[in-house]
Design a protein around this motif. Sequence first.
Motif, short mmCIF file in Angstrom:
data_model
loop_
_atom_site.label_atom_id
_atom_site.label_comp_id
_atom_site.label_asym_id
_atom_site.label_seq_id
_atom_site.Cartn_x
_atom_site.Cartn_y
_atom_site.Cartn_z
N ASP A 235 6.26 2.96 -8.82
CA ASP A 235 5.88 1.56 -8.62
C ASP A 235 4.87 1.50 -7.47
N SER A 236 4.41 0.31 -7.16
CA SER A 236 3.37 0.15 -6.14
C SER A 236 3.85 0.60 -4.76
N GLN A 237 5.15 0.46 -4.49
CA GLN A 237 5.68 0.86 -3.19
C GLN A 237 5.60 2.36 -3.01
N LEU A 238 5.97 3.12 -4.05
CA LEU A 238 5.90 4.58 -3.97
C LEU A 238 4.44 5.03 -3.89
N VAL A 239 3.56 4.41 -4.65
CA VAL A 239 2.15 4.77 -4.60
C VAL A 239 1.58 4.55 -3.20
N LYS A 240 1.98 3.47 -2.55
CA LYS A 240 1.46 3.18 -1.20
C LYS A 240 1.87 4.26 -0.20
N VAL A 241 3.12 4.78 -0.35
CA VAL A 241 3.56 5.85 0.54
C VAL A 241 2.61 7.03 0.45
N PHE A 242 2.20 7.38 -0.77
CA PHE A 242 1.34 8.53 -0.95
C PHE A 242 -0.13 8.21 -0.70
N ASP A 243 -0.52 6.96 -0.87
CA ASP A 243 -1.86 6.56 -0.44
C ASP A 243 -2.01 6.77 1.06
N ASP A 244 -1.02 6.31 1.82
CA ASP A 244 -1.06 6.45 3.27
C ASP A 244 -1.00 7.92 3.69
N LEU A 245 -0.15 8.68 3.02
CA LEU A 245 -0.02 10.10 3.35
C LEU A 245 -1.33 10.85 3.08
N CYS A 246 -1.88 10.66 1.89
CA CYS A 246 -3.05 11.45 1.49
C CYS A 246 -4.33 10.99 2.18
N ALA A 247 -4.34 9.77 2.69
CA ALA A 247 -5.50 9.31 3.47
C ALA A 247 -5.67 10.14 4.73
N ALA A 248 -4.57 10.75 5.18
CA ALA A 248 -4.62 11.58 6.39
C ALA A 248 -4.85 13.06 6.08
N MET A 249 -5.04 13.39 4.79
CA MET A 249 -5.25 14.78 4.38
C MET A 249 -6.71 14.98 3.99
N PRO A 250 -7.51 15.62 4.84
CA PRO A 250 -8.95 15.73 4.60
C PRO A 250 -9.27 16.44 3.28
N GLU A 251 -10.14 15.82 2.48
CA GLU A 251 -10.68 16.39 1.25
C GLU A 251 -9.59 16.82 0.26
N PHE A 252 -8.49 16.07 0.25
CA PHE A 252 -7.43 16.29 -0.74
C PHE A 252 -7.35 15.08 -1.63
N TYR A 253 -7.44 15.31 -2.96
CA TYR A 253 -7.46 14.21 -3.91
C TYR A 253 -6.48 14.36 -5.07
N TYR A 254 -5.89 15.55 -5.22
CA TYR A 254 -5.19 15.81 -6.48
C TYR A 254 -4.16 16.91 -6.28
N GLY A 255 -2.92 16.64 -6.69
CA GLY A 255 -1.92 17.71 -6.62
C GLY A 255 -0.50 17.19 -6.66
N ARG A 256 0.42 18.12 -6.59
CA ARG A 256 1.85 17.79 -6.64
C ARG A 256 2.52 18.15 -5.32
N PHE A 257 3.31 17.23 -4.84
CA PHE A 257 4.09 17.43 -3.63
C PHE A 257 5.53 17.77 -4.03
N ASP A 258 6.03 18.89 -3.55
CA ASP A 258 7.44 19.23 -3.75
C ASP A 258 8.18 18.83 -2.48
N ILE A 259 9.14 17.95 -2.63
CA ILE A 259 9.70 17.21 -1.49
C ILE A 259 11.22 17.29 -1.49
N ARG A 260 11.78 17.33 -0.29
CA ARG A 260 13.22 17.09 -0.13
C ARG A 260 13.41 15.84 0.72
N THR A 261 14.34 15.00 0.27
CA THR A 261 14.56 13.74 0.94
C THR A 261 16.05 13.39 0.93
#
Length: 344
Positions: A235-261
Amino acid sequence: MFKTSTFLIKISNSEYWPMWVLYVPVFIQHFWLSLKAKSLFFFLKTNPGIDGFILSDSKFKTLQLVPDDYLPKTISVPKDSVYDDISRKLKNKEISYPIVLKPDIGYRGLLVSKIDDEAELRLRLEKLPIDYIIQEYVDYPVEIGVFYYRFPNSKKGVIPSVTLKDFLSLTGDGKKTFQQLVYNNPRAYLQKEKLSRTFENEWDKVVPQGKVLLLEAIGNHNRGTKFLNGNHLIDSQLVKVFDDLCAAMPEFYYGRFDIRTRSVEDLRQGKRFKILEVNGVGAEPTHIYDPGYKLTDGWKDMLHIWKVTYKIAMQNKEKGEVFPKYAEAKRRWNLYRDYKRVAF
């Protein structure tokens, strides 16, 4: 016979079919996209911030793109490292056991292991022919894969795939032995050789009723983990989390994050989660390995994702990126080929 026939288990479940079956349509599409891009290797500029071929990204270097708040404590272990140097790095980073030891350039979970003490680490380090990394073991109960992409000309991205990971486990009934439980579970049966070694002392013992045994702590499909389609969580909330995260990752546009939460809800709120790995252009939308997911739908998803790599690469080209020539692509491929020969 079905439960104890490796061939029948694999042939009747497309999640176990050879990789090339999934990629045949993608190979065909790739040549068409290459003609449009005027480069066979356009995909190498999908993430200019990552230097590698399709599967040869350095885990350690790629993780350096991620903000520190979301990283587990991690150290690099070059192949010629001596134990005293590694021990010093672990101490400086305040990494305690258990830890996770994994190849710096990995392949579907091969050679990844959870290490419980110093003696086990010393033993494993004697056999390392390649560069590795060591991470603290993140004991959050939920492991999840989130595929994300964003076009360079846009500030907002897309999550086309979420995968929930169901770790391989068995539940005792007070009657069957450990071995019998394994043989009655097709997913566990495919791991029987490894399980017979790991659980040698429990192999012939009856497992008490209701007792749950975690058989594998590494959340990889090749290690028995069941991948479940979690796209209903997008949903839009989850997308925003990754928009904010990836905005801080230089020249990264595409990929999969393997995460523990700690929980899916925590991840949606952007808190209490750690990124174990970032997989770049070689990443797959792993929800397609859900046992109930149709192969035809998997083909559609893979074709869509690979077309996205093309579009991102072309936008990066417009911004000044130069597609690699054959010699550069061959150099990257040869490095990966030679590495894989030694590692696997």
